[in-house]
Design an enzyme around this catalytic site. Structure first.
Site, short mmCIF file in Angstrom:
data_model
loop_
_atom_site.label_atom_id
_atom_site.label_comp_id
_atom_site.label_asym_id
_atom_site.label_seq_id
_atom_site.Cartn_x
_atom_site.Cartn_y
_atom_site.Cartn_z
N CYS A 9 0.89 -1.06 0.13
CA CYS A 9 -0.05 -0.02 0.07
C CYS A 9 0.87 1.20 -0.13
O CYS A 9 1.99 1.30 0.27
CB CYS A 9 -0.86 0.24 1.17
SG CYS A 9 -2.00 -1.36 1.44
N GLY A 35 0.04 0.55 -5.04
CA GLY A 35 -1.17 0.00 -5.09
C GLY A 35 -2.27 0.58 -6.24
O GLY A 35 -2.10 1.60 -6.30
N ASN A 109 -0.08 1.07 5.74
CA ASN A 109 0.86 0.21 5.06
C ASN A 109 1.61 -0.83 5.79
O ASN A 109 2.33 -0.40 6.67
CB ASN A 109 1.69 1.23 4.09
CG ASN A 109 2.80 0.39 3.39
OD1 ASN A 109 3.97 0.77 3.17
ND2 ASN A 109 2.24 -0.78 2.55
N GLY A 110 1.49 -2.17 5.49
CA GLY A 110 2.18 -2.90 6.13
C GLY A 110 1.17 -4.26 6.48
O GLY A 110 -0.05 -4.35 5.94
N CYS A 248 12.72 -3.05 5.00
CA CYS A 248 12.60 -4.02 3.83
C CYS A 248 13.62 -3.82 2.84
O CYS A 248 13.57 -2.74 2.09
CB CYS A 248 11.16 -3.86 3.44
SG CYS A 248 10.83 -4.90 1.95
N TYR A 254 12.66 -4.13 -5.68
CA TYR A 254 11.52 -4.00 -6.64
C TYR A 254 10.61 -2.91 -6.43
O TYR A 254 9.96 -2.12 -7.11
CB TYR A 254 10.87 -5.41 -6.70
CG TYR A 254 9.50 -5.27 -7.47
CD1 TYR A 254 9.58 -5.48 -8.77
CD2 TYR A 254 8.17 -5.27 -6.68
CE1 TYR A 254 8.47 -5.26 -9.35
CE2 TYR A 254 7.19 -5.25 -7.45
CZ TYR A 254 7.11 -5.15 -8.71
OH TYR A 254 6.19 -5.26 -9.31
N CYS A 394 6.42 -13.17 2.44
CA CYS A 394 6.83 -11.83 3.37
C CYS A 394 5.49 -11.90 3.88
O CYS A 394 4.19 -11.89 3.62
CB CYS A 394 6.68 -10.73 2.52
SG CYS A 394 6.79 -9.16 3.33
N CYS A 445 15.32 -6.12 6.72
CA CYS A 445 14.82 -7.58 6.81
C CYS A 445 14.97 -8.11 5.53
O CYS A 445 14.66 -7.43 4.41
CB CYS A 445 13.27 -7.24 6.91
SG CYS A 445 12.48 -8.83 6.66
N CYS A 448 12.68 -12.57 2.88
CA CYS A 448 12.12 -13.23 1.64
C CYS A 448 13.37 -13.83 0.96
O CYS A 448 13.29 -15.06 0.18
CB CYS A 448 11.60 -12.26 0.86
SG CYS A 448 12.32 -10.91 0.54
#
Ligand code: AMP
Length: 475
Positions: A9, A35, A109-110, A248, A254, A394, A445, A448
């Site tokens: 988001c 989004g 967002n999250g 992240c 990406y 994720c 983090c 992934c």
């Protein structure tokens, strides 16, 4: 169920600006990549909250009459993305609720890792949910809190929420921004430059939103920080025990826009450096380097620079592809990818080609792209990926499929190479991913790519939630 943990988001908020909703609208436009399913804005004119939410792209959701209706000097907005599960208007944000002290709106967002547990608990105590989104859990925690002040209620609610959140709240006279103590998702603070609107603040997911509305970047909202914007200015609180930061890394690879400055670094420069490192690690003789547009472009530039192999656009992207299109009646091979990308024979015919993309998820896109490159005459196709293999889903807000659908979770690089039919395939190493950050893995983090989930596993709620996800994947 699925879309509870598939929530990429954008959030955007403006406080103290005569055209707040208009500024939020422009910011959401700049954040469309985060989004595309639904969009919404809630404004405050001091007497009430005015809301508009709708399915679709920002440009379709907000027309002049809608923006005019969203009066007042404060506004928050949201773009929501969901590829699977329930994509309904009821999940579109910002959510607005009335509680004992008045109306409040929220943009999130999250993704919470204990969202389901908290929802069960709240439902048992009598809360009635309108959406399937985790975000509503936060609102119910605030509404049912026994704390007397709004800030007390927010702190109590967020103390119970585990996982990733970059949040904006709006009341009649205040805007509140909050970022989880791990700092999974980005959130930046800006200020309007022009003298007329001096003092007006903006909070957004990425800096590209500030650029468009000509606001200056001030700083990141820090992990664990809650900032209140009110009549007396801005106030910052850090009420939670500090956690190890877990920004992240996939935002760099990406998700974020290349022109954003994220967690202190320009995304474009990071992506180029990933490409350079990839060339150092897995160089191969070839005639040209070609990106998978758009996300593979900066990494391909870096790869070409480092390897001194010319960069060519062998694949051209149609930028006007919507989310739905009419399937052709007779079968056209690789239709889904073809409508987005076209391979240029004039560039590729007879050439040894290095094709650079940012990631392989299921492997189906790479397979189709390689087929297209070969159909266009490429003699050899060497696939290079500017991230390590995506092996784990994720749980913190990036839309990845379940573990079983991630091709690298159960296949070796050689097996993936065979599946996508490349002459060679190489991923970036995990160490190589951190070269740009001087080898410093701390603070990120990369679950992934590594399977190391930074939210504490000894936390009972999290462990139970992960078991639930694994059970869902198996079912
Ligand atoms: P796949 O066919 O599943 O291997 O898709 C790989 C492509 O999806 C790559 O070109 C990536 O740029 C893109 N991609 C990676 N992660 C995401 C995501 N979370 N949402 C949408 N696209 C993605």
């Amino acid at each position: 169920m699925q879309d509870k943990f598939h929530e990429e988001c954008a959030v955007m908020g403006v406080y103290g600006h005569p055209e707040a909703a208009n500024m939020v609208y422009l910011g959401l436009y700049a954040l469309q990549h985060r989004g595309q399913e639904s969009s919404g804005i809630v404004s405050s004119d001091g007497k009430g909250l005015i809301s508009h939410r709708q399915m679709g792209l920002v440009a379709d959701v907000f027309k002049e009459d809608v923006i005019k209706r969203l009066e007042g000097p404060h506004a928050i907005g949201h773009n929501r993305y969901s590829t699977t599960g329930q994509s309904h208007l009821k999940n579109a944000q910002p959510f607005v609720v009335e509680y004992s002290q008045g109306p409040i709106a929220i943009s999130h967002n999250g993704n919470l890792v204990n969202g389901t547990l908290l929802r069960d608990e709240l439902e048992q105590a009598g809360s009635i949910f309108q959406s399937t989104s985790d975000t509503e859990v936060i609102i119910h925690l605030i509404a049912t809190s026994r704390e007397t002040t709004l800030m007390g209620r927010i702190i109590e609610a967020l103390a119970r929420a585990r996982g990733a959140y970059s949040l904006l709240f709006l009341t009649l006279d205040r805007m509140i921004a909050a970022r989880d103590p791990f700092g999974f998702r980005p959130l930046v603070l800006g200020k309007f430059k022009d003298a007329k609107n001096h003092g007006a603040h903006v909070v957004a997911s990425e800096t590209c939103a500030l650029d468009l509305i000509e606001a200056d970047y001030v700083r990141d909202v820090e992990p664990g920080e809650i900032i209140t914007f009110g009549a007396d200015g801005m106030e910052s609180l850090k009420p939670f025990p500090p956690a190890p930061h877990a920004k992240c890394i996939f935002e760099y690879i990406y998700f974020a826009r290349p022109d954003s400055n994220l967690f202190g670094h320009n995304v474009y420069q990071v992506r180029k450096a990933l490409g350079r490192q990839l060339a150092r690690e897995s160089g191969v003789e070839a005639d040209l380097v070609t990106p998978v547009p758009d996300s593979g472009v900066p990494a391909a530039i870096g790869y070409a620079e480092e390897s001194r192999i010319p960069l060519e656009f062998g694949l051209i992207r149609n930028h006007y592809v919507g989310r739905t299109f009419i399937e052709p009646s007779q079968s056209i091979r690789h239709f889904g990818v073809k409508i987005k990308l076209n391979a240029q024979k004039e560039v590729l015919n007879g050439k040894r080609v290095i094709v650079v993309d940012d990631s392989i998820v299921r492997g189906t896109t790479s397979r189709k792209i390689i087929r297209m490159l070969r159909d266009a005459g490429a003699k050899e196709v060497h696939m290079r990926i500017s991230s390590p293999a995506t092996i784990s889903p994720c749980y913190y807000g990036i839309d990845t499929p379940t573990r079983s659908e991630l091709i690298a979770s159960s296949n070796s690089v050689e097996e993936i190479r065979r599946f996508i039919d490349a002459d060679t395939l190489a991923y970036l190493s995990r160490e190589g991913m951190y070269t740009y950050f001087d080898g410093q893995k701390q603070g990120f983090c990369d679950a992934c790519f590594s399977g190391n989930y930074p939210v504490h596993f000894e936390d009972e709620g999290h462990t139970r939630q992960l078991h639930l996800f694994d059970a869902l994947e198996r079912s």
